[in-house]
Structures are given as structure tokens and as C-alpha cells.
Write a protein that holds these residues in place. Sequence first.
Motif, PDB file in Angstrom:
ATOM      1  N   GLN A  39     121.575  60.738  17.161  1.00  0.00           N
ATOM      2  CA  GLN A  39     122.389  61.902  16.837  1.00  0.00           C
ATOM      3  C   GLN A  39     121.988  62.479  15.478  1.00  0.00           C
ATOM      4  O   GLN A  39     121.877  63.697  15.327  1.00  0.00           O
ATOM      5  N   ASP A  47     118.842  70.453  16.697  1.00  0.00           N
ATOM      6  CA  ASP A  47     119.170  70.419  18.126  1.00  0.00           C
ATOM      7  C   ASP A  47     120.629  69.996  18.303  1.00  0.00           C
ATOM      8  O   ASP A  47     120.931  68.833  18.577  1.00  0.00           O
ATOM      9  N   VAL A  48     121.527  70.948  18.128  1.00  0.00           N
ATOM     10  CA  VAL A  48     122.958  70.663  18.212  1.00  0.00           C
ATOM     11  C   VAL A  48     123.348  70.228  19.619  1.00  0.00           C
ATOM     12  O   VAL A  48     124.228  69.380  19.787  1.00  0.00           O
ATOM     13  N   GLY A  49     122.671  70.747  20.620  1.00  0.00           N
ATOM     14  CA  GLY A  49     122.956  70.344  22.003  1.00  0.00           C
ATOM     15  C   GLY A  49     122.698  68.867  22.222  1.00  0.00           C
ATOM     16  O   GLY A  49     123.507  68.164  22.834  1.00  0.00           O
ATOM     17  N   PHE A  52     125.323  66.858  20.411  1.00  0.00           N
ATOM     18  CA  PHE A  52     126.575  66.922  21.168  1.00  0.00           C
ATOM     19  C   PHE A  52     126.544  65.951  22.340  1.00  0.00           C
ATOM     20  O   PHE A  52     127.563  65.325  22.674  1.00  0.00           O
ATOM     21  N   ASP A  53     125.376  65.788  22.959  1.00  0.00           N
ATOM     22  CA  ASP A  53     125.237  64.853  24.083  1.00  0.00           C
ATOM     23  C   ASP A  53     125.538  63.417  23.663  1.00  0.00           C
ATOM     24  O   ASP A  53     125.980  62.616  24.479  1.00  0.00           O
ATOM     25  N   GLN A  60     133.622  65.546  22.871  1.00  0.00           N
ATOM     26  CA  GLN A  60     133.115  66.718  23.599  1.00  0.00           C
ATOM     27  C   GLN A  60     134.262  67.572  24.120  1.00  0.00           C
ATOM     28  O   GLN A  60     134.210  68.803  24.049  1.00  0.00           O
ATOM     29  N   THR A  65     132.109  72.965  23.105  1.00  0.00           N
ATOM     30  CA  THR A  65     130.715  73.411  23.169  1.00  0.00           C
ATOM     31  C   THR A  65     129.905  72.758  22.041  1.00  0.00           C
ATOM     32  O   THR A  65     130.463  72.387  20.998  1.00  0.00           O
ATOM     33  N   PRO A  66     128.595  72.666  22.248  1.00  0.00           N
ATOM     34  CA  PRO A  66     127.753  72.144  21.168  1.00  0.00           C
ATOM     35  C   PRO A  66     127.859  72.975  19.885  1.00  0.00           C
ATOM     36  O   PRO A  66     127.835  72.428  18.790  1.00  0.00           O
ATOM     37  N   GLU A  67     128.026  74.263  20.049  1.00  0.00           N
ATOM     38  CA  GLU A  67     128.108  75.142  18.879  1.00  0.00           C
ATOM     39  C   GLU A  67     129.354  74.831  18.042  1.00  0.00           C
ATOM     40  O   GLU A  67     129.283  74.764  16.813  1.00  0.00           O
ATOM     41  N   PHE A  69     130.994  72.023  17.980  1.00  0.00           N
ATOM     42  CA  PHE A  69     130.774  70.695  17.409  1.00  0.00           C
ATOM     43  C   PHE A  69     129.849  70.784  16.197  1.00  0.00           C
ATOM     44  O   PHE A  69     130.127  70.215  15.133  1.00  0.00           O
ATOM     45  N   GLY A  70     128.758  71.517  16.344  1.00  0.00           N
ATOM     46  CA  GLY A  70     127.806  71.680  15.247  1.00  0.00           C
ATOM     47  C   GLY A  70     128.431  72.341  14.034  1.00  0.00           C
ATOM     48  O   GLY A  70     128.183  71.933  12.896  1.00  0.00           O
TER      49      GLY A  70
END
Length: 93
Positions: A39, A47-49, A52-53, A60, A65-67, A69-70
Motif C-alpha cells: 500500500q 496509484d491510489v486505486g 485502495f485495493d 473501502q 472510491t479510491p479518490e 480514500f486518497g
Amino acid sequence: MINLANRLRRMAISSIAAVMLATGAFAQEAEIEGVIGGQLEAFMGGDVGAAFDYASPMIQGMFGTPENFGTMVRNGYPMVWRHDEVRFLELRE
């Protein structure tokens, strides 16, 4: 003679159990470090996606969304977003 055999058997079983527990702890520690390290690398690479994974399903769900979270990590945890150094300490409960 029987007491000696029983003691040896118990010692052998205890030794095997200790090795199995230690091996499991090392595997668990490596897995934890792999997730955290992955991470952190994803954040450093932008790579925020991917970062996030690595987050738990609960996290989550909270951010959606990843955005989102980022943005939370970038604004609330700059030392995670762009770290200088990472050092893993021993695993403790």
C-alpha cells in the motif's frame, strides 16, 4: 523407563508445536508487512486505486472510491502519502 519415554515424547511434541507456532508467526508477519509495504508503494507511485485495493472492506465502504480514500490519506496522513523511510518493528499483540 516409561516416565523417561513419556517425558521425551512430551518434549518432542512441545518442540514441534513451538516450531509450528514460530513458523506461523513469521508467515503472518511477512504477510502483514507485504500488505502495508504494498500500500505504501502504491501511494508513492501515485496509484491510489492500488492503494485502495489494499484497504479493508470496511475502509473501502467508508470512503466509497479510491479518490475519496486518497484525499483522506493525502490530507490526514501525509507521512503515509509521501514517506521518507519505513521500518517494520516486531509483531506484538
